[in-house]
Design a protein around this motif. Structure first.
Motif, PDB file in Angstrom:
ATOM      1  N   ASN A   1      -3.492   4.962   1.944  1.00 29.35           N
ATOM      2  CA  ASN A   1      -2.703   4.582   3.115  1.00 29.35           C
ATOM      3  C   ASN A   1      -1.231   4.655   2.734  1.00 29.35           C
ATOM      4  O   ASN A   1      -0.741   3.846   1.956  1.00 29.35           O
ATOM      5  CB  ASN A   1      -3.075   3.168   3.560  1.00 29.35           C
ATOM      6  CG  ASN A   1      -2.279   2.734   4.787  1.00 29.35           C
ATOM      7  OD1 ASN A   1      -1.518   3.523   5.351  1.00 29.35           O
ATOM      8  ND2 ASN A   1      -2.452   1.493   5.192  1.00 29.35           N
TER       9      ASN A   1
ATOM     10  N   THR B   1       1.382   4.547   4.863  1.00 28.15           N
ATOM     11  CA  THR B   1       2.164   4.185   6.058  1.00 28.15           C
ATOM     12  C   THR B   1       3.552   3.686   5.710  1.00 28.15           C
ATOM     13  O   THR B   1       4.528   3.986   6.391  1.00 28.15           O
ATOM     14  CB  THR B   1       1.409   3.103   6.860  1.00 28.15           C
ATOM     15  OG1 THR B   1       0.111   3.597   7.181  1.00 28.15           O
ATOM     16  CG2 THR B   1       2.166   2.754   8.135  1.00 28.15           C
TER      17      THR B   1
ATOM     18  N   TRP C   1      -1.451   7.590   9.294  1.00 27.39           N
ATOM     19  CA  TRP C   1      -0.101   7.788   8.751  1.00 27.39           C
ATOM     20  C   TRP C   1       0.354   9.238   8.869  1.00 27.39           C
ATOM     21  O   TRP C   1       1.549   9.524   8.712  1.00 27.39           O
ATOM     22  CB  TRP C   1       0.000   7.310   7.312  1.00 27.39           C
ATOM     23  CG  TRP C   1      -0.932   7.911   6.297  1.00 27.39           C
ATOM     24  CD1 TRP C   1      -2.079   7.380   5.827  1.00 27.39           C
ATOM     25  CD2 TRP C   1      -0.757   9.161   5.592  1.00 27.39           C
ATOM     26  NE1 TRP C   1      -2.659   8.197   4.882  1.00 27.39           N
ATOM     27  CE2 TRP C   1      -1.864   9.300   4.711  1.00 27.39           C
ATOM     28  CE3 TRP C   1       0.195  10.168   5.623  1.00 27.39           C
ATOM     29  CZ2 TRP C   1      -2.024  10.403   3.885  1.00 27.39           C
ATOM     30  CZ3 TRP C   1       0.051  11.268   4.797  1.00 27.39           C
ATOM     31  CH2 TRP C   1      -1.053  11.380   3.941  1.00 27.39           C
TER      32      TRP C   1
END
Length: 950
Positions: free
Chosen positions: A281, A283, A306
């Protein structure tokens, strides 16, 4: 007669010996070491072979202080042989650079560890073998260690962890084996910023103890090794990290979740490993430009969210992966996206590219997936590759999308203006002069560029410009060719650096260039990232050198006889120079050496300026750059001034100094920076300006100064700057073309009154009937008039073009070239006249304007005027006086005062003098500068070139 000849010969011999004794200044131990090295090395510089020559007095590459050798620099000299242990006898040595001498072989001497004062050790690009001596750990003062691109083997000695001052460690491109040593070992390198171990044969795991929150790493390059095990979660603690390359290893396990903490990371490459689990992840990685997760064993999943949230993302690569389902359409509208490479996955369903909006999007590669239908958008000039998908057997059969496509050809420096010019032998055509010369050649390798578009001319022109500027070469004397991404995913290119007004570089110039590139003094544009350079052998003129060597014995006697008289003559000339410092400015030999007649500019003595700056103290230093340093001073009458002092040996200096004082002393306008006076005394060149307390326009627009400019203030700054330029073009006699209009040359006083500065490149238009000046292209890339660049004919409209770029900076606060994007092109594409409020530029307008201004009065007219100023053809641009009238009209029609710059012009409080920088700072890079290198090659380079390598 024979007796007389013998007597004369004896006299000459005695005189020669006496001369050698008088000028033998090198410490006897150091001299013995150098002569031992000379006996063991081949192809030493000719000055080393001069019989009886004293090293400190005449040997090239040798720099001494108080008879002791402090610097030995022989980069790219073609040396052959081995490294003798005698080198450890140079106990005062501070800098040792033997880079790019492929003929140097054998082991590194353990006696290198005796050089306890050494701060710089560069042995890159040689052919040294065997292990790295553990004794290098004794070099406690060492800050820069480059052993890359040799044939070193064995393990990395744990003793390198004792180098507590080391910030640059490059062991890349060798044959090193074993594990990365820690506890104790490299985990003690708390101040190291550059950790380059790529392209070796390192094995074992990446030690978790290598990373913690106290580390300062910026670049961690471990790609191309044989590392195994999992990625340690401790990497997520090093929040300073900008580039992480772990690709082409055998790493396994899941990616640590806390990599999401690396908010400063620009490039992350984890490709070609055996990583498992879920895709990471990413993001929170708001600065991420480039990510490659290809060729791993991640679990099958939909493309993560993302994909569409990273606003800085340029390049997304997940090839030979496990993606399935639909591609989120939001990824096609990311503002910076250039390439999306997702071939050989299991992506299916319908592909919708109708949302493509990024003007930079060059490539969408989805070959060999399961896409069955496609909704096509305009594609905005991007290449869509769908070969190997089911859709190519149906609706898109026989279309270009389903064929193997080639991207645009890579950039290469143009030689169009040189026609059919060709060169014989090893010479090449200089792209600036179109004459044949011997360039300094080599290959530049960029290990983590944030882009993949090799056809972007503006990006590579900025690289050419930065090379010529920061290496003190003539503009246009750099040639780039052979651009490609190699198997290591490095951007490699061949570069040719050409000498100025000569056919050959001399040895000192080659040593300087080699040192600047191996020592990382040269800083490329930020998009290119970390690099290394490998030089090719240089031709110094073999035939000429052979003749010179053959005549050396005959010439030596004559030289000995002439030394004394030449020294006397030199002293006399120096005395004459100091008593008549302006004699060298004369256009004929009749000049009497007096200072030029300068109206309104005061001559200061050296002692006056020394006193008013408190002996040029560091506490009074307010700027630094290519010309030299700038000091705040107070004259005896209380006037605060800025004293710009040239560095000794500055590559700018004389001509710019003369130009600036002559021009500024005879032009007077409230929107031109005022010249108080100058000093040309005892070899010092100093300019004394009025003090501008609020820095440069560029500093304020960047946000570093703490001052926020609302829209009204920006209009007044534009008007003030335009008035200054209009005065130069139309009221000065003869007219003056500034030639370097840019936001760093627009200064602001305590009331934010704009004043144009820096006239070192200015030109007089002596022949008004011609309307132009034919001259070598100079200026700053991004502001440079394209018509001037092509024709080399400078006109007032060249300043108009540059001013138009400044107007766009006032709107966006962005640099003219940022991440490979040119502000003129970006604005031109985005403009939408149907948007009456923001003209389609809502996302590009500086948020400070919108925050502090409810109504952008005159915005559309200001933008249209800026775009008229940057028209390709000079004839389509307005004059500066027309620009002034239009700006005045905008302000008058909206009821604004065109003269006042008081704080009342905005509701935002303005506090003069609260900026952190200073207007006379040449560089935009405010990183802490390090001490000048032992070679003194920092002289003539900008502050960025002297900052800590990054």
């Amino acid at each position: 007669m024979a007796e007389k000849r013998q007597l004369l010969f004896c006299y000459m011999l005695v005189f020669s010996l006496w001369s050698c004794i008088v000028y033998a200044v090198t410490d006897s131990q150091d001299a013995a070491v150098l002569r031992s090295l000379k006996d063991q090395w081949g192809n030493v510089p000719p000055s080393w072979d001069t019989s009886g020559g004293d090293p400190c007095a005449s040997w090239e590459g040798v720099v001494c202080n108080n008879s002791r050798v402090t610097t030995l620099g022989l980069s790219t000299m073609g040396l052959t042989g081995t490294m003798s242990g005698d080198i450890g006898g140079l106990s005062e040595l501070i800098s040792l650079d033997l880079s790019f001498n492929r003929g140097l072989t054998g082991s590194l001497s353990p006696r290198l560890g005796d050089l306890r004062k050494l701060t710089v050790l560069i042995l890159a690009g040689c052919s040294f073998t065997n292990s790295i001596p553990t004794e290098l750990g004794n070099l406690s003062e060492l800050t820069f260690l480059a052993l890359n691109s040799n044939q070193l083997s064995g393990e990395i000695p744990a003793s390198l962890g004792q180098l507590s001052n080391l910030y640059w460690l490059d062991l890349a491109d060798n044959q090193l084996t074993g594990q990365i040593p820690v506890n104790p070992g490299l985990d003690n390198l708390k101040v190291a910023k550059h950790f380059h171990f790529n392209k070796n044969q390192l094995s074992g795991g990446i030690p978790g103890k290598l990373f913690d929150s106290d580390m300062s790493f910026i670049h961690v390059l471990l790609d191309g090794n044989q590392l195994v095990g999992s990625i340690p979660s401790t990497i997520g603690l090093v929040q300073s990290l900008e580039v992480l390359r772990l690709d082409r290893n055998s790493l396994n396990g899941s990616i640590p979740l806390n990599l999401n903490n690396l908010t400063n990371i620009i490039e992350m490459n984890l490709a070609h490993n055996k990583l498992i689990g879920a895709l990471p992840n990413l993001t929170g990685l708001i600065s991420l430009n480039y990510v490659d997760l290809s060729n791993n064993s991640f679990q099958r999943s939909e493309p993560p969210t993302w994909f569409s949230t990273l606003q800085s993302l340029n390049i997304l690569i997940i090839e030979y992966g496990s993606l399935q389902g639909s591609i989120p359409s939001g990824i096609f509208s990311l503002p910076q996206i250039q390439q999306i490479k997702l071939k050989n996955n299991a992506l299916s369903n319908k592909l919708d590219t109708s949302s493509v909006s990024s003007q930079q999007l060059q490539l969408i590669d989805l070959e060999n997936n399961n896409i069955s239908s496609v909704t096509l958008g305009s594609q905005q000039g991007s290449t869509l590759m769908l070969y190997g998908n089911p859709v190519c057997s149906s609706s898109l059969q026989n279309t270009v999308y389903c064929q193997i496509q080639q991207l645009d050809a890579s950039y290469s420096t143009s030689l169009v203006k040189c026609g059919t010019q060709t060169c014989k032998s090893d010479k090449k055509v200089n792209p600036q002069t179109c004459e044949c010369a011997y360039p300094y050649e080599g290959t530049l390798y960029f290990r983590a560029p944030s882009f993949r578009d090799l056809s972007n001319a503006s990006l590579f022109m900025s690289l050419e410009s930065s090379l010529s500027t920061n290496l003190s070469l003539s503009p246009g004397s750099v040639s780039l060719h052979g651009l490609s991404f190699n198997d290591d995913e490095y951007l490699q290119m061949d570069i040719d650096l050409f000498p100025t007004d000569a056919e050959l570089f001399n040895r000192s110039e080659i040593q300087r260039l080699g040192f600047a590139l191996s020592r990382q003094i040269y800083k490329p544009p930020v998009d290119f990232g970390p690099y290394y350079f490998i030089a090719s052998p240089y031709f110094f003129g073999g035939a000429i050198a052979g003749i010179a060597t053959g005549c050396a014995v005959l010439v030596l006697v004559l030289v000995a006889l002439g030394v004394y008289s030449l020294r006397l003559k030199k002293r006399a000339e120096q005395a004459m120079f100091f008593s008549k410092p302006f004699a060298s400015w004369a256009t004929s030999g009749k000049d009497n050496g007096e200072a030029p007649q300068l109206k309104g500019a005061r001559w200061f003595s050296y002692d006056e300026l020394k006193k008013c700056t408190n002996n040029f103290s560091e506490s009074n230093q307010i700027g630094s750059g290519g010309y030299g340093k700038v000091y705040r001073g107070m004259l005896s009458d209380g006037q605060v001034v800025a004293v710009k002092r040239a560095e000794k040996g500055s590559m700018q200096g004389g001509h710019e100094f003369k130009t600036e004082i002559e021009l500024l002393s005879r032009v007077h306008h409230k929107n031109l920076v005022g010249l108080v006076g100058f000093c040309f005394n005892q070899g010092d060149q100093m300019l004394v300006y009025e003090f501008m307390s609020n820095g440069t326009l560029r500093e304020i627009l960047s946000g570093r100064s703490g001052i926020e400019l609302d829209w009204k203030r920006r209009l007044r700054i534009a008007l003030g700057s335009a008035r200054g330029l209009a005065y130069l073009h139309e009221l000065a006699h003869p007219p003056i073309i500034h030639r370097d209009v840019k936001s760093t040359n627009i200064l602001l006083d305590e009331n934010l009154t704009a004043k144009v500065a820096d006239f070192g490149l200015s030109k007089l238009v002596s022949d008004a009937s011609k309307g132009h000046v034919s001259t070598q292209v100079k200026g700053t890339l991004g502001y440079l008039d394209p018509e001037y660049y092509m024709t080399q004919q400078l006109t007032e409209k060249s300043d108009v073009y540059s001013f138009g770029v400044v107007m766009l900076e006032l709107i966006t606060s962005r640099l003219p070239i940022e991440k490979g994007k040119y502000i003129v092109r970006e604005v031109r594409i985005a403009m939408d006249k149907n948007d009456e409020t923001h003209y389609g530029l809502r996302e590009r307008i500086d948020p400070v304007i919108i925050k502090n201004t409810s109504n952008l009065i005159g915005f559309s007219r200001f933008l249209e005027l800026a775009m008229q100023c940057v028209e390709e053809s000079a004839s389509d641009r307005p004059t500066m006086s027309e620009v002034v009238k239009l700006l005045e009209t905008m302000l008058h029609e909206d009821g604004l005062n065109t003269n006042s710059m008081s704080a009342s012009s905005s509701g935002t409080e303005f506090r003069p003098g609260n900026n952190n920088g200073h207007p006379y700072e040449d560089s935009l890079n405010r990183k802490e500068a390090i001490e000048s290198d032992a070679f003194g090659y920092s002289n003539g380079c900008d502050l960025q070139a002297r900052a800590e390598p990054k």
